[in-house]
Every structure is written in C-alpha cells, then in structure tokens.
Design a protein around this motif. Structure first.
Motif, short mmCIF file in Angstrom:
data_model
loop_
_atom_site.label_atom_id
_atom_site.label_comp_id
_atom_site.label_asym_id
_atom_site.label_seq_id
_atom_site.Cartn_x
_atom_site.Cartn_y
_atom_site.Cartn_z
N TYR A 228 -23.36 27.55 41.99
CA TYR A 228 -22.31 28.52 40.82
C TYR A 228 -22.72 29.08 40.11
O TYR A 228 -24.10 29.09 40.14
N TYR A 229 -22.03 30.14 39.78
CA TYR A 229 -22.19 31.34 39.25
C TYR A 229 -21.27 31.81 37.61
O TYR A 229 -20.12 31.06 38.33
N ARG A 230 -21.47 31.99 36.72
CA ARG A 230 -21.24 32.34 35.87
C ARG A 230 -20.75 34.00 35.99
O ARG A 230 -21.44 34.14 36.04
N ILE A 231 -19.84 34.23 35.20
CA ILE A 231 -19.21 36.26 35.12
C ILE A 231 -18.90 35.74 33.91
O ILE A 231 -17.80 35.69 33.57
N PRO A 232 -19.57 36.38 32.90
CA PRO A 232 -18.96 36.32 31.21
C PRO A 232 -17.72 37.27 31.98
O PRO A 232 -17.37 38.27 31.99
N GLY A 233 -16.94 36.61 30.42
CA GLY A 233 -15.13 37.30 30.12
C GLY A 233 -14.31 36.23 31.20
O GLY A 233 -12.97 36.97 31.30
N PHE A 234 -15.12 35.48 32.34
CA PHE A 234 -14.41 34.67 32.87
C PHE A 234 -13.78 33.60 32.69
O PHE A 234 -14.06 33.04 32.17
N GLU A 235 -12.14 32.80 33.16
CA GLU A 235 -11.83 31.48 32.52
C GLU A 235 -12.85 31.05 33.65
O GLU A 235 -13.30 29.38 33.05
N GLY A 236 -13.05 30.93 35.04
CA GLY A 236 -13.47 30.03 36.09
C GLY A 236 -14.98 30.55 36.34
O GLY A 236 -15.79 31.05 35.84
N CYS A 237 -14.98 29.59 37.18
CA CYS A 237 -16.37 30.18 38.56
C CYS A 237 -17.23 30.82 39.66
O CYS A 237 -15.78 30.34 40.32
N VAL A 238 -17.66 31.13 39.80
CA VAL A 238 -17.91 31.79 41.41
C VAL A 238 -18.84 30.94 42.26
O VAL A 238 -20.03 30.25 41.59
N GLY A 239 -18.73 29.91 43.00
CA GLY A 239 -19.01 29.42 43.78
C GLY A 239 -19.79 29.49 45.53
O GLY A 239 -18.87 30.50 45.65
N PHE A 240 -20.46 28.99 46.28
CA PHE A 240 -21.14 29.50 47.39
C PHE A 240 -21.22 28.49 48.15
O PHE A 240 -21.79 27.37 47.58
N ILE A 241 -21.19 28.02 48.85
CA ILE A 241 -21.18 27.03 50.18
C ILE A 241 -21.35 27.34 51.05
O ILE A 241 -20.95 28.01 51.78
N CYS A 242 -23.36 27.49 52.03
CA CYS A 242 -23.90 28.29 52.72
C CYS A 242 -23.98 27.43 53.78
O CYS A 242 -24.96 27.42 53.70
N ALA A 243 -23.09 26.41 54.41
CA ALA A 243 -23.23 25.51 55.57
C ALA A 243 -24.96 25.83 57.07
O ALA A 243 -25.35 24.86 57.39
N VAL A 244 -24.45 28.13 56.84
CA VAL A 244 -24.94 28.10 58.01
C VAL A 244 -26.31 29.03 57.62
O VAL A 244 -27.21 28.76 57.91
N HIS A 245 -26.49 29.44 56.51
CA HIS A 245 -27.86 30.54 55.71
C HIS A 245 -28.85 30.03 55.05
O HIS A 245 -29.68 29.86 54.73
N ARG A 246 -27.69 29.03 54.15
CA ARG A 246 -28.41 28.16 52.96
C ARG A 246 -27.75 26.59 53.20
O ARG A 246 -27.16 26.14 52.61
N LYS A 247 -28.56 25.90 54.11
CA LYS A 247 -28.63 24.71 54.79
C LYS A 247 -28.50 23.58 53.23
O LYS A 247 -29.99 23.75 53.03
N PHE A 248 -27.80 23.03 53.14
CA PHE A 248 -28.23 21.38 51.79
C PHE A 248 -28.66 20.14 52.72
O PHE A 248 -27.77 19.25 51.62
N CYS A 249 -28.57 20.42 53.79
CA CYS A 249 -28.38 18.93 54.45
C CYS A 249 -29.31 17.80 53.58
O CYS A 249 -29.25 16.57 53.56
N ALA A 250 -30.96 18.38 52.54
CA ALA A 250 -32.05 17.91 52.47
C ALA A 250 -30.99 17.00 50.98
O ALA A 250 -31.86 15.45 50.96
N SER A 251 -30.44 16.86 51.20
CA SER A 251 -29.15 16.57 49.64
C SER A 251 -28.08 16.29 50.17
O SER A 251 -26.95 15.41 49.35
N CYS A 252 -27.20 16.16 51.57
CA CYS A 252 -26.17 15.78 51.40
C CYS A 252 -25.63 14.14 50.98
O CYS A 252 -27.23 13.68 51.85
N ASN A 253 -25.00 13.81 50.62
CA ASN A 253 -24.68 12.72 50.35
C ASN A 253 -23.26 11.53 50.64
O ASN A 253 -22.68 11.08 50.30
N ARG A 254 -22.53 12.36 52.24
CA ARG A 254 -21.39 12.00 52.57
C ARG A 254 -21.56 11.63 53.84
O ARG A 254 -21.90 12.28 55.31
N ILE A 255 -20.73 11.31 54.62
CA ILE A 255 -20.10 10.65 55.39
C ILE A 255 -18.33 11.10 55.60
O ILE A 255 -18.32 10.69 54.41
#
Length: 321
Positions: A228-255
C-alpha cells in the motif's frame, strides 16, 4: 498450522457458488458451463469444513464466488462462520451489484469487511466489461458500505487496451472516500489467459509521476499480500497485488475451497484435495486430515509466462522437501 516450508497457513477463501450476475470477459463470459446444485457444497457442509479448519488453525475466512450474494442465504452463512470458536474474521468479495440490498443483513451477521470488484468508473466501459448497466447501483452500494463504517476495498483488474487508462479515475476514488483501491494484476489462468493484463509496476510508476509525494504505507490493511501507498490529501490508500511480476509466494498464508469442494493449496495449480467426497463419505477427523493434506501439498511458488517472456519453475514441493 504450518506447511512444509514453514509458512503459517491461517486464511481460507471459500467460494460458495460458481454463478454470477455479471459476465466479465476475463472471469465468467457468456456461455460458461455451470455446475448443477448437487455438485456444490451445502452451507452445512461448508460450516463443517470451516469448523474443522478453525480447529487446525484457520482464523480468517473470505467468502467469494462467482458472486456470493446470488446464492440465497449467504449473509446467514457468514454469521454461522463468524460464530465458530477461534474464528477472528469473516469478509466478503463481491461485484457490488447486490451489496446495497444485503448490507444490513450482512452487518447483522458480523461481516468484518468487503472487497468490491470494480474495473472502471465509466458507465459505458463498465457495461462493455461486465455486460450489464449496473455501475450506479455498485457506486451506491460502495457509499452505503462506507457510511456504515464497514472496511471497504476496491479491487481493480486492468486489461491492456480495455481499461488501462482507468487507473487515474479509480485512484481518485480514494481521494473522496476512505477506501483502499487495489490494482490487481490479471492472472493468466482460466479465461484470463485470453486477455492481456497490465504490469503493476507500470501503474506504480505513473502514480509516482503524478503524485511525487506518495509514500509507502506499512500499516496492516488486511490479510492479503497487497503493498500500500499513501497519497497526501487522500481519504483512502492505493494498493498493488502483483501476482505475476512481484510474487508473494514466500509469505502466502492461504488455501482455497471451491464451490464444488475442491481444496486448492494454490489458486494457480490444478492440484487439489477432493474435500467434497471426504465430507460426504468420511468422518470428521478425515475432514481435518484432508485439510492438513492440502496444506502439506502447498507449492513453493506459482509461475506464469509474462509479456517479458519470464518463466519460472512450477514444480510442486514434495512432502518434507
């Protein structure tokens, strides 16, 4: 519980139906074959599996589909899962069309958060992508959920040449209201193989150029792998889930449990445990044993061939390997 690589597995995604009231091309286009009702797990069977999973260490559940709210009684199922001892959280992923209609009942049954799939804020493009003119109904459901105090996330899949310019408008949505807008890379599996996704790093670069004061947000936003990233003045945040280009398998916690009772160690593999057969023929301890088997069979990583031609090993991790 831990898998063969020592990863803590405490999160289960449960699909309650393969039906949907939209027809997004990369997910469920027209003409897709649907399963007869007898092949789907009943809510009683889903509750039984969830109880066994909770006893093994699953603490959080995500209810998905298809579109889960098209299955009658979905809010009550959420309440039943929420009351299982040791369960800490039950959330929902929806396309938002029926969210406003069911929100009060969902809240009464203890829903902890909702993820809403939304790929554009342009009405014409929304109808082109989904096949239906339901954007305004979805927007009203989002605002109603935010006003209720429910934690809301917007899930966006960008497709090259279709809605890849929508990143700016959707990011701006987080300026107005406290929602997390997440850009999720299109996974080249199923019908997604026929579409071209957008590299999340590309969108991140565009955002940094437009919002140079954007900064990383290390706060915990949920159960998933989003950055996630914060942008000044924004109520919410922006996030990225990059299953192809930035895989997160090492910390995967799901079935993942499909509507037909297939327990998948990883979404991206056909490998699964036939939990429906065990539920309908076996004893309670056998259900727990089947869940444990799926956890042990969880692979080290998934892989995709990207536009850049990058391919990685898809070997399954052997038990004890």
């Amino acid at each position: 519980m831990r898998d063969s690589l020592g990863r803590e597995i405490d999160y289960m995604r449960i699909s309650v139906t393969d039906r949907c009231n939209l027809r997004c091309r990369y997910c469920m286009p027209e003409g897709i074959a649907l399963s007869p009702a007898r092949e789907l797990l009943t809510f009683e069977e889903i509750e039984l599996v969830s109880q066994a999973a909770a006893e093994l260490g699953i603490r959080r559940f995500k209810i998905t589909g298809g579109e889960p709210l098209v299955r009658r009684g979905c809010p009550k199922l959420i309440g039943r899962l929420r009351r299982i001892p040791k369960v800490e959280q039950v959330t929902l992923t929806t396309n938002g069309v029926l969210l406003g209609d069911f929100l009060d009942e969902l809240l009464e049954n203890g829903l902890d958060g909702v993820n809403i799939s939304l790929d554009t804020l342009n009405a014409d493009l929304y109808q082109q992508i989904t096949g239906f003119d339901e954007l305004e109904r979805v927007r009203k459901g989002i605002y109603k959920a935010v006003e209720s105090g429910l934690r809301v996330k917007i899930n966006t899949v960008l497709q090259r040449g279709v809605n890849d310019s929508e990143w700016e408008a959707l990011t701006g949505f987080a300026r107005e209201i406290p929602v997390d807008v997440r850009f999720i890379e299109l996974m080249p599996i199923g019908f997604g193989e026929k579409q071209k996704g957008v590299n999340g790093n590309e969108i991140l670069s565009l955002l940094r150029e437009k919002y140079p004061q954007m900064e990383k947000d290390d706060r915990i936003h949920g159960n998933g792998p989003a950055v996630y990233y914060r942008i000044p003045g924004f109520e919410g945040c922006v996030g990225f889930i990059c299953a192809v280009h930035r895989k997160f398998c090492a910390s995967c916690n799901r079935i993942r449990l499909t509507a037909k009772g297939e327990l998948k160690p990883c979404l991206c593999y056909g490998d699964c445990v036939d939990l429906r057969r065990v539920v309908r023929e076996g004893a309670y301890q056998e259900i727990k044993g089947a869940i444990w088997e799926a956890v042990i069979r969880k692979p080290k990583m998934h892989c995709f061939e990207t536009e850049e031609g990058v391919t990685e090993c898809r070997r399954m991790v052997e038990i004890g390997g």
